[in-house]
Design a protein around this motif. Structure first.
Motif, PDB file in Angstrom:
ATOM      1  N   SER A 247      40.109  36.574  28.069  1.00 43.90           N
ATOM      2  CA  SER A 247      40.061  36.010  29.416  1.00 43.90           C
ATOM      3  C   SER A 247      39.117  36.785  30.335  1.00 43.90           C
ATOM      4  O   SER A 247      38.788  36.324  31.413  1.00 43.90           O
ATOM      5  CB  SER A 247      41.463  36.003  30.029  1.00 43.90           C
ATOM      6  N   GLY A 248      38.711  37.964  29.916  1.00 44.94           N
ATOM      7  CA  GLY A 248      37.854  38.789  30.752  1.00 44.94           C
ATOM      8  C   GLY A 248      38.657  39.718  31.648  1.00 44.94           C
ATOM      9  O   GLY A 248      38.090  40.482  32.423  1.00 44.94           O
ATOM     10  N   TYR A 249      39.986  39.630  31.524  1.00 45.43           N
ATOM     11  CA  TYR A 249      40.882  40.479  32.314  1.00 45.43           C
ATOM     12  C   TYR A 249      41.871  41.174  31.383  1.00 45.43           C
ATOM     13  O   TYR A 249      42.276  40.623  30.372  1.00 45.43           O
ATOM     14  CB  TYR A 249      41.656  39.650  33.349  1.00 45.43           C
ATOM     15  N   VAL A 250      42.264  42.350  31.779  1.00 48.22           N
ATOM     16  CA  VAL A 250      43.268  43.089  31.028  1.00 48.22           C
ATOM     17  C   VAL A 250      44.446  43.336  31.960  1.00 48.22           C
ATOM     18  O   VAL A 250      44.298  43.962  33.007  1.00 48.22           O
ATOM     19  CB  VAL A 250      42.719  44.429  30.497  1.00 48.22           C
ATOM     20  N   GLY A 251      45.592  42.797  31.577  1.00 54.34           N
ATOM     21  CA  GLY A 251      46.788  42.987  32.382  1.00 54.34           C
ATOM     22  C   GLY A 251      47.745  43.974  31.728  1.00 54.34           C
ATOM     23  O   GLY A 251      47.500  44.488  30.620  1.00 54.34           O
ATOM     24  N   ILE A 252      48.839  44.214  32.415  1.00 57.93           N
ATOM     25  CA  ILE A 252      49.861  45.123  31.899  1.00 57.93           C
ATOM     26  C   ILE A 252      50.400  44.615  30.569  1.00 57.93           C
ATOM     27  O   ILE A 252      50.620  45.388  29.641  1.00 57.93           O
ATOM     28  CB  ILE A 252      51.008  45.281  32.924  1.00 57.93           C
ATOM     29  N   ASP A 253      50.608  43.294  30.478  1.00 54.97           N
ATOM     30  CA  ASP A 253      51.102  42.720  29.221  1.00 54.97           C
ATOM     31  C   ASP A 253      50.159  43.017  28.065  1.00 54.97           C
ATOM     32  O   ASP A 253      50.592  43.310  26.947  1.00 54.97           O
ATOM     33  CB  ASP A 253      51.307  41.212  29.364  1.00 54.97           C
ATOM     34  N   ASP A 254      48.846  42.952  28.333  1.00 53.53           N
ATOM     35  CA  ASP A 254      47.858  43.248  27.291  1.00 53.53           C
ATOM     36  C   ASP A 254      47.965  44.709  26.847  1.00 53.53           C
ATOM     37  O   ASP A 254      47.869  45.018  25.653  1.00 53.53           O
ATOM     38  CB  ASP A 254      46.441  42.958  27.790  1.00 53.53           C
ATOM     39  N   LEU A 255      48.164  45.607  27.822  1.00 58.81           N
ATOM     40  CA  LEU A 255      48.302  47.029  27.487  1.00 58.81           C
ATOM     41  C   LEU A 255      49.559  47.273  26.653  1.00 58.81           C
ATOM     42  O   LEU A 255      49.518  48.004  25.655  1.00 58.81           O
ATOM     43  CB  LEU A 255      48.364  47.876  28.761  1.00 58.81           C
ATOM     44  N   ILE A 256      50.665  46.662  27.065  1.00 51.04           N
ATOM     45  CA  ILE A 256      51.914  46.843  26.324  1.00 51.04           C
ATOM     46  C   ILE A 256      51.788  46.275  24.916  1.00 51.04           C
ATOM     47  O   ILE A 256      52.214  46.911  23.944  1.00 51.04           O
ATOM     48  CB  ILE A 256      53.096  46.203  27.094  1.00 51.04           C
ATOM     49  N   ASP A 257      51.210  45.089  24.796  1.00 49.94           N
ATOM     50  CA  ASP A 257      51.014  44.498  23.472  1.00 49.94           C
ATOM     51  C   ASP A 257      50.166  45.408  22.591  1.00 49.94           C
ATOM     52  O   ASP A 257      50.457  45.610  21.411  1.00 49.94           O
ATOM     53  CB  ASP A 257      50.356  43.116  23.583  1.00 49.94           C
ATOM     54  N   PHE A 258      49.105  45.961  23.163  1.00 54.23           N
ATOM     55  CA  PHE A 258      48.222  46.842  22.402  1.00 54.23           C
ATOM     56  C   PHE A 258      48.951  48.112  21.953  1.00 54.23           C
ATOM     57  O   PHE A 258      48.830  48.545  20.808  1.00 54.23           O
ATOM     58  CB  PHE A 258      47.004  47.215  23.256  1.00 54.23           C
ATOM     59  N   LEU A 259      49.733  48.678  22.857  1.00 53.27           N
ATOM     60  CA  LEU A 259      50.408  49.934  22.544  1.00 53.27           C
ATOM     61  C   LEU A 259      51.564  49.755  21.560  1.00 53.27           C
ATOM     62  O   LEU A 259      51.889  50.676  20.805  1.00 53.27           O
ATOM     63  CB  LEU A 259      50.923  50.600  23.824  1.00 53.27           C
ATOM     64  N   THR A 260      52.190  48.586  21.563  1.00 57.34           N
ATOM     65  CA  THR A 260      53.343  48.378  20.675  1.00 57.34           C
ATOM     66  C   THR A 260      52.993  47.623  19.403  1.00 57.34           C
ATOM     67  O   THR A 260      53.870  47.397  18.573  1.00 57.34           O
ATOM     68  CB  THR A 260      54.462  47.628  21.417  1.00 57.34           C
ATOM     69  N   THR A 261      51.750  47.222  19.234  1.00 59.42           N
ATOM     70  CA  THR A 261      51.338  46.541  18.013  1.00 59.42           C
ATOM     71  C   THR A 261      51.512  47.490  16.837  1.00 59.42           C
ATOM     72  O   THR A 261      51.165  48.663  16.895  1.00 59.42           O
ATOM     73  CB  THR A 261      49.862  46.096  18.107  1.00 59.42           C
TER      74      THR A 261
END
Length: 136
Positions: free
Chosen positions: A35-49
């Motif tokens: 989307s061109g944006y990084v939100g908190i949800d994206d960070l959490i998903d990345f860290l918990t993957t």
């Protein structure tokens, strides 16, 4: 660009540690929806993957148990060191006892008299034969 600014200014991570190209790759990894944006949800998903929380909790519990065992072993080792140090000091003192000093101790030579003061004791009889005394 905001991620790069946050890394450089807020977190004070210089370009020598993480280059601008690496920041761009990180952004692309975090922006999973493209989307061109990084939100908190994206960070959490990345860290918990690929993170198995239960396995991590088991590792923490196991490490805590091991840490407690190590602390107990340390306490035991410190106590043993203390006892062995005392035994070594006793051995050092005993190694300085000569046969003459040993006989003096055996015959009641321990007293509260200070060195250099005249003795209040009666002369004692030697337990050794005169030839043994000469040999010493």
């Amino acid at each position: 660009d905001e991620i790069r600014c946050a890394l450089r200014r807020a977190w004070k991570i210089p370009a020598e540690i993480i280059s601008d190209a690496e920041v761009s790759l990180l952004f692309n990894m975090l922006d999973s929806h493209r989307s061109g944006y990084v939100g908190i949800d994206d960070l959490i998903d990345f860290l918990t993957t690929d993170a198995d929380v239960e396995a991590l909790e088991e590792q923490v519990a196991s490490a805590s148990g091991t840490l407690e065992q190590l602390r107990q072993a340390l306490d035991t080792l410190v106590e043993e060191l203390h006892c062995k140090t005392l035994a070594w000091k006793i051995d050092e003192v005993c190694s300085r006892v000569t046969p003459t000093k040993g006989l003096d101790l055996q015959c009641g030579g321990l007293s509260s008299e200070k060195p250099g003061e005249p003795s209040q004791r009666r002369p004692r009889q030697s337990l050794l034969k005169p030839e043994s005394i000469d040999a010493l």
